[in-house]
Motif scaffolding. Structure first.
Motif, PDB file in Angstrom:
ATOM      1  N   LYS A   1      17.818   7.021  -6.085  1.00 18.60           N
ATOM      2  CA  LYS A   1      16.918   6.241  -6.937  1.00 18.60           C
ATOM      3  C   LYS A   1      15.512   6.171  -6.348  1.00 18.60           C
ATOM      4  O   LYS A   1      14.532   6.228  -7.090  1.00 18.60           O
ATOM      5  N   ILE A   2      15.427   6.061  -5.023  1.00 18.27           N
ATOM      6  CA  ILE A   2      14.110   6.077  -4.383  1.00 18.27           C
ATOM      7  C   ILE A   2      13.449   7.438  -4.614  1.00 18.27           C
ATOM      8  O   ILE A   2      12.262   7.515  -4.954  1.00 18.27           O
ATOM      9  N   ALA A   3      14.228   8.497  -4.459  1.00 17.45           N
ATOM     10  CA  ALA A   3      13.703   9.846  -4.692  1.00 17.45           C
ATOM     11  C   ALA A   3      13.265  10.024  -6.150  1.00 17.45           C
ATOM     12  O   ALA A   3      12.248  10.677  -6.422  1.00 17.45           O
ATOM     13  N   ALA A   4      14.008   9.434  -7.069  1.00 21.47           N
ATOM     14  CA  ALA A   4      13.650   9.542  -8.487  1.00 21.47           C
ATOM     15  C   ALA A   4      12.323   8.847  -8.770  1.00 21.47           C
ATOM     16  O   ALA A   4      11.480   9.372  -9.509  1.00 21.47           O
ATOM     17  N   VAL A   5      12.126   7.680  -8.196  1.00 26.58           N
ATOM     18  CA  VAL A   5      10.858   6.966  -8.392  1.00 26.58           C
ATOM     19  C   VAL A   5       9.719   7.793  -7.799  1.00 26.58           C
ATOM     20  O   VAL A   5       8.681   7.988  -8.440  1.00 26.58           O
ATOM     21  N   HIS A   6       9.929   8.311  -6.607  1.00 25.41           N
ATOM     22  CA  HIS A   6       8.897   9.108  -5.943  1.00 25.41           C
ATOM     23  C   HIS A   6       8.552  10.343  -6.767  1.00 25.41           C
ATOM     24  O   HIS A   6       7.377  10.630  -7.014  1.00 25.41           O
ATOM     25  N   ALA A   7       9.573  11.057  -7.208  1.00 28.32           N
ATOM     26  CA  ALA A   7       9.330  12.268  -8.004  1.00 28.32           C
ATOM     27  C   ALA A   7       8.676  11.933  -9.343  1.00 28.32           C
ATOM     28  O   ALA A   7       7.778  12.641  -9.800  1.00 28.32           O
ATOM     29  N   GLY A   8       9.119  10.851  -9.965  1.00 27.95           N
ATOM     30  CA  GLY A   8       8.587  10.479 -11.272  1.00 27.95           C
ATOM     31  C   GLY A   8       7.135  10.060 -11.247  1.00 27.95           C
ATOM     32  O   GLY A   8       6.420  10.207 -12.241  1.00 27.95           O
ATOM     33  N   LEU A   9       6.683   9.554 -10.114  1.00 27.80           N
ATOM     34  CA  LEU A   9       5.284   9.123 -10.023  1.00 27.80           C
ATOM     35  C   LEU A   9       4.310  10.295  -9.951  1.00 27.80           C
ATOM     36  O   LEU A   9       3.141  10.139 -10.309  1.00 27.80           O
ATOM     37  N   LYS A  10       4.789  11.451  -9.474  1.00 32.94           N
ATOM     38  CA  LYS A  10       3.924  12.640  -9.353  1.00 32.94           C
ATOM     39  C   LYS A  10       2.614  12.260  -8.660  1.00 32.94           C
ATOM     40  O   LYS A  10       1.524  12.371  -9.232  1.00 32.94           O
ATOM     41  N   LEU A  11       2.756  11.809  -7.430  1.00 31.71           N
ATOM     42  CA  LEU A  11       1.606  11.342  -6.664  1.00 31.71           C
ATOM     43  C   LEU A  11       0.680  12.497  -6.283  1.00 31.71           C
ATOM     44  O   LEU A  11       1.139  13.595  -5.972  1.00 31.71           O
ATOM     45  N   ASN A  12      -0.626  12.217  -6.276  1.00 24.31           N
ATOM     46  CA  ASN A  12      -1.577  13.209  -5.791  1.00 24.31           C
ATOM     47  C   ASN A  12      -1.612  13.130  -4.260  1.00 24.31           C
ATOM     48  O   ASN A  12      -0.954  12.276  -3.658  1.00 24.31           O
ATOM     49  N   ALA A  13      -2.390  13.997  -3.629  1.00 22.97           N
ATOM     50  CA  ALA A  13      -2.412  14.072  -2.161  1.00 22.97           C
ATOM     51  C   ALA A  13      -2.832  12.740  -1.522  1.00 22.97           C
ATOM     52  O   ALA A  13      -2.237  12.313  -0.519  1.00 22.97           O
ATOM     53  N   ASP A  14      -3.836  12.079  -2.067  1.00 28.11           N
ATOM     54  CA  ASP A  14      -4.282  10.801  -1.504  1.00 28.11           C
ATOM     55  C   ASP A  14      -3.220   9.717  -1.688  1.00 28.11           C
ATOM     56  O   ASP A  14      -2.989   8.901  -0.785  1.00 28.11           O
ATOM     57  N   GLN A  15      -2.580   9.699  -2.849  1.00 27.60           N
ATOM     58  CA  GLN A  15      -1.540   8.704  -3.106  1.00 27.60           C
ATOM     59  C   GLN A  15      -0.308   8.967  -2.245  1.00 27.60           C
ATOM     60  O   GLN A  15       0.353   8.023  -1.804  1.00 27.60           O
ATOM     61  N   GLU A  16      -0.027  10.232  -2.012  1.00 24.28           N
ATOM     62  CA  GLU A  16       1.148  10.612  -1.221  1.00 24.28           C
ATOM     63  C   GLU A  16       1.089   9.992   0.178  1.00 24.28           C
ATOM     64  O   GLU A  16       2.117   9.631   0.746  1.00 24.28           O
ATOM     65  N   LYS A  17      -0.118   9.836   0.718  1.00 28.37           N
ATOM     66  CA  LYS A  17      -0.287   9.223   2.045  1.00 28.37           C
ATOM     67  C   LYS A  17       0.101   7.743   2.037  1.00 28.37           C
ATOM     68  O   LYS A  17       0.440   7.186   3.074  1.00 28.37           O
ATOM     69  N   LEU A  18       0.048   7.122   0.868  1.00 27.87           N
ATOM     70  CA  LEU A  18       0.377   5.696   0.749  1.00 27.87           C
ATOM     71  C   LEU A  18       1.866   5.452   0.473  1.00 27.87           C
ATOM     72  O   LEU A  18       2.321   4.299   0.476  1.00 27.87           O
ATOM     73  N   TRP A  19       2.629   6.503   0.200  1.00 25.84           N
ATOM     74  CA  TRP A  19       4.037   6.376  -0.149  1.00 25.84           C
ATOM     75  C   TRP A  19       4.944   5.990   1.030  1.00 25.84           C
ATOM     76  O   TRP A  19       5.841   5.141   0.860  1.00 25.84           O
ATOM     77  N   PRO A  20       4.816   6.553   2.226  1.00 23.04           N
ATOM     78  CA  PRO A  20       5.777   6.255   3.304  1.00 23.04           C
ATOM     79  C   PRO A  20       5.974   4.764   3.613  1.00 23.04           C
ATOM     80  O   PRO A  20       7.132   4.340   3.787  1.00 23.04           O
ATOM     81  N   PRO A  21       4.923   3.935   3.657  1.00 22.88           N
ATOM     82  CA  PRO A  21       5.193   2.505   3.905  1.00 22.88           C
ATOM     83  C   PRO A  21       5.991   1.849   2.770  1.00 22.88           C
ATOM     84  O   PRO A  21       6.811   0.954   3.017  1.00 22.88           O
ATOM     85  N   VAL A  22       5.775   2.293   1.547  1.00 21.51           N
ATOM     86  CA  VAL A  22       6.520   1.749   0.405  1.00 21.51           C
ATOM     87  C   VAL A  22       7.987   2.131   0.542  1.00 21.51           C
ATOM     88  O   VAL A  22       8.879   1.273   0.446  1.00 21.51           O
ATOM     89  N   GLU A  23       8.241   3.403   0.789  1.00 21.76           N
ATOM     90  CA  GLU A  23       9.625   3.856   0.935  1.00 21.76           C
ATOM     91  C   GLU A  23      10.312   3.151   2.099  1.00 21.76           C
ATOM     92  O   GLU A  23      11.465   2.736   1.986  1.00 21.76           O
ATOM     93  N   SER A  24       9.626   2.997   3.202  1.00 22.84           N
ATOM     94  CA  SER A  24      10.198   2.317   4.362  1.00 22.84           C
ATOM     95  C   SER A  24      10.559   0.863   4.037  1.00 22.84           C
ATOM     96  O   SER A  24      11.648   0.386   4.395  1.00 22.84           O
ATOM     97  N   ALA A  25       9.671   0.180   3.346  1.00 23.78           N
ATOM     98  CA  ALA A  25       9.933  -1.219   2.976  1.00 23.78           C
ATOM     99  C   ALA A  25      11.116  -1.315   2.015  1.00 23.78           C
ATOM    100  O   ALA A  25      11.952  -2.218   2.143  1.00 23.78           O
TER     101      ALA A  25
END
Length: 184
Positions: free
Chosen positions: A48-72
């Motif tokens: 489900k976490i992977a689905a949210v991540h894939a569904g957001l289709k983050l750009n390169a700048d946004q991708e840098k902000l993803w790891p703290p969200v996933e960790s939390a």
């Protein structure tokens, strides 16, 4: 004749109610054997976490902000899975030792402790997600709402999914509704 008809209708109503109850009971008993293992819960959370991540289709700048969200999010999932394991172990021990259930005050304290831990983890998610959320465009926000069901059923997004077991979650709220608190 009229009394006979009323008696017949009453008998049919009672028989129908009994059949529905029996079917519901069979389904509940059958599904009780299909509870998810801790490994299943972790695998579902990962998916489900992977689905949210894939569904957001983050750009390169946004991708840098993803790891703290996933960790939390993973921290909250771990809390909930550990809590479910503890409940299952306590239930097994109680059955083996034929122990009494904890008194209402003990249950209240345990629930308060669980809520405090969940609140801290949810705050951590909010703090981690805030910078990312501010960069999302309208399409990404819409997909996030759909992926977390925030807008779908009037729920509260991530919290709602965790609370209802859809992220390997916890069913603390069921205790207040008279449902089996040992079930996840």
């Amino acid at each position: 004749m009229r009394k006979f008809a009323i008696a017949g209708i009453a008998a049919l109503a009672i028989a129908g109610t009994t059949a529905v109850y029996a079917q519901h009971r069979w389904f509940h008993d059958h599904m009780a054997h299909m509870r998810m293992s801790p490994e299943d819960r972790a695998a579902m959370a990962d998916a489900k976490i992977a689905a949210v991540h894939a569904g957001l289709k983050l750009n390169a700048d946004q991708e840098k902000l993803w790891p703290p969200v996933e960790s939390a999010v993973r921290d909250l999932v771990k809390i909930r899975i550990d809590r479910a394991k503890a409940r299952e172990a306590a239930a097994a021990a109680a059955k083996a030792d034929d122990q009494q259930k904890p008194d209402p005050v003990t249950r209240l304290r345990t629930r308060a402790d669980n809520m405090a831990a969940s609140a801290a983890a949810l705050k951590k998610i909010a703090d981690a997600a805030d910078p990312l959320y501010k960069t999302l465009d309208d399409g990404q926000k819409r997909r996030l709402a759909m992926l977390t069901h925030r807008g779908h059923h009037g729920g509260e997004g991530w919290r709602e999914r965790f609370q209802h077991g859809r992220f390997g979650g916890d069913r603390d709220h069921d205790r207040d509704r008279g449902q089996d608190p040992e079930r996840l």
